[in-house]
Scaffold this active site. Structure first.
Site, PDB file in Angstrom:
ATOM      1  N   GLY A  14       0.826  -1.211   0.000  1.00  0.00           N
ATOM      2  CA  GLY A  14       0.000   0.000   0.000  1.00  0.00           C
ATOM      3  C   GLY A  14       0.851   1.248   0.000  1.00  0.00           C
ATOM      4  O   GLY A  14       0.575   2.219   0.717  1.00  0.00           O
ATOM      5  N   SER A  16       1.447   3.389  -2.472  1.00  0.00           N
ATOM      6  CA  SER A  16       1.180   4.382  -3.516  1.00  0.00           C
ATOM      7  C   SER A  16       0.754   5.726  -2.951  1.00  0.00           C
ATOM      8  O   SER A  16       0.651   6.702  -3.701  1.00  0.00           O
ATOM      9  CB  SER A  16       0.105   3.853  -4.478  1.00  0.00           C
ATOM     10  OG  SER A  16      -1.088   3.615  -3.777  1.00  0.00           O
ATOM     11  N   ASP A  65      -2.174  -7.042  -5.800  1.00  0.00           N
ATOM     12  CA  ASP A  65      -3.405  -7.045  -5.016  1.00  0.00           C
ATOM     13  C   ASP A  65      -3.172  -8.006  -3.854  1.00  0.00           C
ATOM     14  O   ASP A  65      -2.978  -9.207  -4.064  1.00  0.00           O
ATOM     15  CB  ASP A  65      -4.586  -7.509  -5.891  1.00  0.00           C
ATOM     16  CG  ASP A  65      -5.915  -7.410  -5.145  1.00  0.00           C
ATOM     17  OD1 ASP A  65      -5.919  -7.417  -3.893  1.00  0.00           O
ATOM     18  OD2 ASP A  65      -6.955  -7.326  -5.823  1.00  0.00           O
ATOM     19  N   ASN A  92       0.900  -2.597   5.214  1.00  0.00           N
ATOM     20  CA  ASN A  92       0.178  -1.341   5.396  1.00  0.00           C
ATOM     21  C   ASN A  92      -1.085  -1.242   4.526  1.00  0.00           C
ATOM     22  O   ASN A  92      -1.989  -0.484   4.840  1.00  0.00           O
ATOM     23  CB  ASN A  92       1.143  -0.190   5.072  1.00  0.00           C
ATOM     24  CG  ASN A  92       0.425   1.113   4.854  1.00  0.00           C
ATOM     25  OD1 ASN A  92       0.009   1.773   5.802  1.00  0.00           O
ATOM     26  ND2 ASN A  92       0.228   1.493   3.591  1.00  0.00           N
ATOM     27  N   SER A 144      -5.266  -0.266  13.488  1.00  0.00           N
ATOM     28  CA  SER A 144      -6.000   0.998  13.643  1.00  0.00           C
ATOM     29  C   SER A 144      -6.482   1.088  15.078  1.00  0.00           C
ATOM     30  O   SER A 144      -6.688   0.057  15.732  1.00  0.00           O
ATOM     31  CB  SER A 144      -7.216   1.003  12.709  1.00  0.00           C
ATOM     32  OG  SER A 144      -8.053   2.105  12.980  1.00  0.00           O
ATOM     33  N   TYR A 157     -14.709  -3.271   9.556  1.00  0.00           N
ATOM     34  CA  TYR A 157     -13.361  -2.683   9.657  1.00  0.00           C
ATOM     35  C   TYR A 157     -12.808  -2.950  11.062  1.00  0.00           C
ATOM     36  O   TYR A 157     -11.666  -3.391  11.214  1.00  0.00           O
ATOM     37  CB  TYR A 157     -13.430  -1.176   9.361  1.00  0.00           C
ATOM     38  CG  TYR A 157     -12.087  -0.483   9.317  1.00  0.00           C
ATOM     39  CD1 TYR A 157     -11.237  -0.633   8.226  1.00  0.00           C
ATOM     40  CD2 TYR A 157     -11.661   0.334  10.363  1.00  0.00           C
ATOM     41  CE1 TYR A 157     -10.006   0.003   8.181  1.00  0.00           C
ATOM     42  CE2 TYR A 157     -10.433   0.983  10.328  1.00  0.00           C
ATOM     43  CZ  TYR A 157      -9.614   0.815   9.244  1.00  0.00           C
ATOM     44  OH  TYR A 157      -8.396   1.445   9.195  1.00  0.00           O
ATOM     45  N   ALA A 159     -13.607  -5.367  13.022  1.00  0.00           N
ATOM     46  CA  ALA A 159     -13.300  -6.809  13.112  1.00  0.00           C
ATOM     47  C   ALA A 159     -11.993  -7.133  12.400  1.00  0.00           C
ATOM     48  O   ALA A 159     -11.162  -7.890  12.918  1.00  0.00           O
ATOM     49  CB  ALA A 159     -14.447  -7.612  12.515  1.00  0.00           C
TER      50      ALA A 159
HETATM   51  N1  LIG Z   1      -5.792   7.332   7.508  1.00  0.00           N
HETATM   52  C1  LIG Z   1      -6.208   6.978   8.721  1.00  0.00           C
HETATM   53  O1  LIG Z   1      -6.819   7.784   9.471  1.00  0.00           O
HETATM   54  C2  LIG Z   1      -5.945   5.579   9.229  1.00  0.00           C
HETATM   55  C3  LIG Z   1      -6.279   5.291  10.552  1.00  0.00           C
HETATM   56  C4  LIG Z   1      -6.040   4.023  11.042  1.00  0.00           C
HETATM   57  C5  LIG Z   1      -5.477   3.054  10.238  1.00  0.00           C
HETATM   58  N2  LIG Z   1      -5.167   3.349   8.954  1.00  0.00           N
HETATM   59  C6  LIG Z   1      -4.575   2.275   8.139  1.00  0.00           C
HETATM   60  O2  LIG Z   1      -3.401   2.755   7.518  1.00  0.00           O
HETATM   61  C7  LIG Z   1      -3.146   1.983   6.346  1.00  0.00           C
HETATM   62  C8  LIG Z   1      -2.775   2.912   5.204  1.00  0.00           C
HETATM   63  O3  LIG Z   1      -3.877   3.702   4.855  1.00  0.00           O
HETATM   64  P1  LIG Z   1      -3.771   5.258   4.479  1.00  0.00           P
HETATM   65  O4  LIG Z   1      -4.553   5.988   5.490  1.00  0.00           O
HETATM   66  O5  LIG Z   1      -2.364   5.631   4.236  1.00  0.00           O
HETATM   67  O6  LIG Z   1      -4.650   5.309   3.156  1.00  0.00           O
HETATM   68  P2  LIG Z   1      -4.286   5.359   1.611  1.00  0.00           P
HETATM   69  O7  LIG Z   1      -5.591   5.220   0.913  1.00  0.00           O
HETATM   70  O8  LIG Z   1      -3.439   6.541   1.318  1.00  0.00           O
HETATM   71  O9  LIG Z   1      -3.395   4.055   1.412  1.00  0.00           O
HETATM   72  C9  LIG Z   1      -3.940   2.775   1.287  1.00  0.00           C
HETATM   73  C10 LIG Z   1      -2.997   1.962   0.440  1.00  0.00           C
HETATM   74  O10 LIG Z   1      -3.479   0.607   0.384  1.00  0.00           O
HETATM   75  C11 LIG Z   1      -3.460   0.201  -0.967  1.00  0.00           C
HETATM   76  N3  LIG Z   1      -4.428  -0.864  -1.197  1.00  0.00           N
HETATM   77  C12 LIG Z   1      -5.771  -0.840  -1.013  1.00  0.00           C
HETATM   78  N4  LIG Z   1      -6.308  -2.004  -1.387  1.00  0.00           N
HETATM   79  C13 LIG Z   1      -5.283  -2.788  -1.801  1.00  0.00           C
HETATM   80  C14 LIG Z   1      -5.195  -4.103  -2.311  1.00  0.00           C
HETATM   81  N5  LIG Z   1      -6.275  -4.861  -2.504  1.00  0.00           N
HETATM   82  N6  LIG Z   1      -3.971  -4.584  -2.631  1.00  0.00           N
HETATM   83  C15 LIG Z   1      -2.869  -3.823  -2.485  1.00  0.00           C
HETATM   84  N7  LIG Z   1      -2.886  -2.577  -2.016  1.00  0.00           N
HETATM   85  C16 LIG Z   1      -4.086  -2.063  -1.678  1.00  0.00           C
HETATM   86  C17 LIG Z   1      -3.767   1.454  -1.771  1.00  0.00           C
HETATM   87  O11 LIG Z   1      -3.380   1.313  -3.124  1.00  0.00           O
HETATM   88  C18 LIG Z   1      -2.926   2.468  -1.018  1.00  0.00           C
HETATM   89  O12 LIG Z   1      -1.585   2.410  -1.460  1.00  0.00           O
HETATM   90  C19 LIG Z   1      -4.407   1.139   6.107  1.00  0.00           C
HETATM   91  O13 LIG Z   1      -4.183  -0.181   6.542  1.00  0.00           O
HETATM   92  C20 LIG Z   1      -5.445   1.813   6.986  1.00  0.00           C
HETATM   93  O14 LIG Z   1      -6.466   0.923   7.393  1.00  0.00           O
HETATM   94  C21 LIG Z   1      -5.383   4.595   8.415  1.00  0.00           C
END
Ligand SMILES: NC(=O)c1ccc[n+]([C@@H]2O[C@H](COP(=O)([O-])OP(=O)(O)OC[C@H]3O[C@@H](n4cnc5c(N)ncnc54)[C@H](O)[C@@H]3O)[C@@H](O)[C@H]2O)c1
Length: 253
Positions: A14, A16, A65, A92, A144, A157, A159
């Site tokens: 993740g 990107s 994926d 991530n 999270s 989510y 769960a």
């Molecule tokens: N942003 C927040 O407030 C927050 C809070 C708690 C936890 N998180 C967790 O942090 C992590 C990163 O999220 P973020 O906030 O940086 O969001 P983001 O949307 O910027 O990043 C999510 C990443 O996951 C990748 N992704 C999604 N589905 C995928 C798949 N099927 N296969 C491969 N890659 C996939 C996306 O391409 C992206 O690169 C996640 O696990 C999210 O649950 C985020």
């Protein structure tokens, strides 16, 4: 600048955008060779690759994926072929939940659980034999605060992240006695693609900020720093832990 990850090989899923990109950049800045992967946002992945290469880091960018066992195993194999080993894995990649519980379809359930939990399972299982072989490894799973407490419209989510936390502990127990650390980082609210709609208007932003003792919403770098710490040898006695990084939000619950 310290080089805590000189010549280490890392995979960040993740990567990107958001937390994944900030983590990949941090690892590269401190000397790691990094495989970055994501599923659809190919432009975002390319931007991350350019950022890493601008730092002089070796980087492999792959469209993966995390729900596909074949894609995950191919990513691990290609990383090994390119860089020789794997020392660090940051799981991530993640997704949010788009329906409240009574409206959850089977497909939506599968989507959330498969990306947030199955993907972490596939990646941990694929890298562990390599880590066990050279008796070194750091795994950080991004969960999270929604894996610690429940919130409206977040049931599956909750769960998925709660299960990822417990799976982290289970893996930590199963690699007992080896030079491998397995931990989780549980972010609070962070400004990323996943959440940007929530913070779109000033009124909503104020609502959230008032509930965060640090009085600001987190940035991806606020989470990447603690992830890097857990990936480093400074954290070698931290094992099976979930490090909450939320500006104090859980204290108010
Ligand atoms: N942003 C927040 O407030 C927050 C809070 C708690 C936890 N998180 C967790 O942090 C992590 C990163 O999220 P973020 O906030 O940086 O969001 P983001 O949307 O910027 O990043 C999510 C990443 O996951 C990748 N992704 C999604 N589905 C995928 C798949 N099927 N296969 C491969 N890659 C996939 C996306 O391409 C992206 O690169 C996640 O696990 C999210 O649950 C985020």
């Amino acid at each position: 600048m310290t080089q805590r990850f000189q010549d280490k090989v890392a995979i960040v899923t993740g990567a990107s955008s958001g937390i994944g990109r900030a983590t990949a950049v941090g690892l590269a800045r401190e000397g790691a060779k990094v495989t970055i992967c994501a599923d659809r946002n190919v432009e975002g992945l390319e931007e991350t690759r350019q950022e890493l290469e601008a730092l002089g880091a070796e980087c492999l960018a792959l469209q993966v994926d995390v729900r596909s066992q074949a894609a995950v195993e191919s990513c691990v194999q290609q990383t090994r072929e390119r860089f020789g080993t794997i020392d660090i894995l940051v799981n991530n990649a993640g997704t949010g939940q788009f329906s409240p519980f009574p409206m959850m379809s089977n497909d939506e359930y599968d989507r959330v659980m498969d990306i947030n939990l199955r993907g972490t399972f596939y990646f941990c299982r694929a890298v562990l034999p390599i880590m066990l072989e050279h008796d070194y490894g750091k795994i950080v799973n991004v969960t999270s605060i929604m894996g610690e407490i429940a919130a409206m419209g977040q049931s599956i989510y909750n769960a998925s992240k709660g299960a990822a936390k417990l799976m982290t502990q289970g893996i930590a127990v199963d690699v007992a006695g080896r030079n491998i650390n397995v931990n989780a980082v549980a972010p609070g609210m962070v400004v990323t693609n996943m959440t940007q709609r929530m913070f779109g208007d000033k009124e909503r932003e104020r609502y959230f900020v008032e509930r965060i003792p640090k009085r600001r919403i987190g940035q991806p770098e606020d989470i990447a720093g603690p992830i890097l710490f857990l990936c480093s040898d400074e954290a070698s006695y931290i094992h099976g832990t979930t490090l909450v990084v939320d500006g104090g939000m859980l204290c108010t619950r």
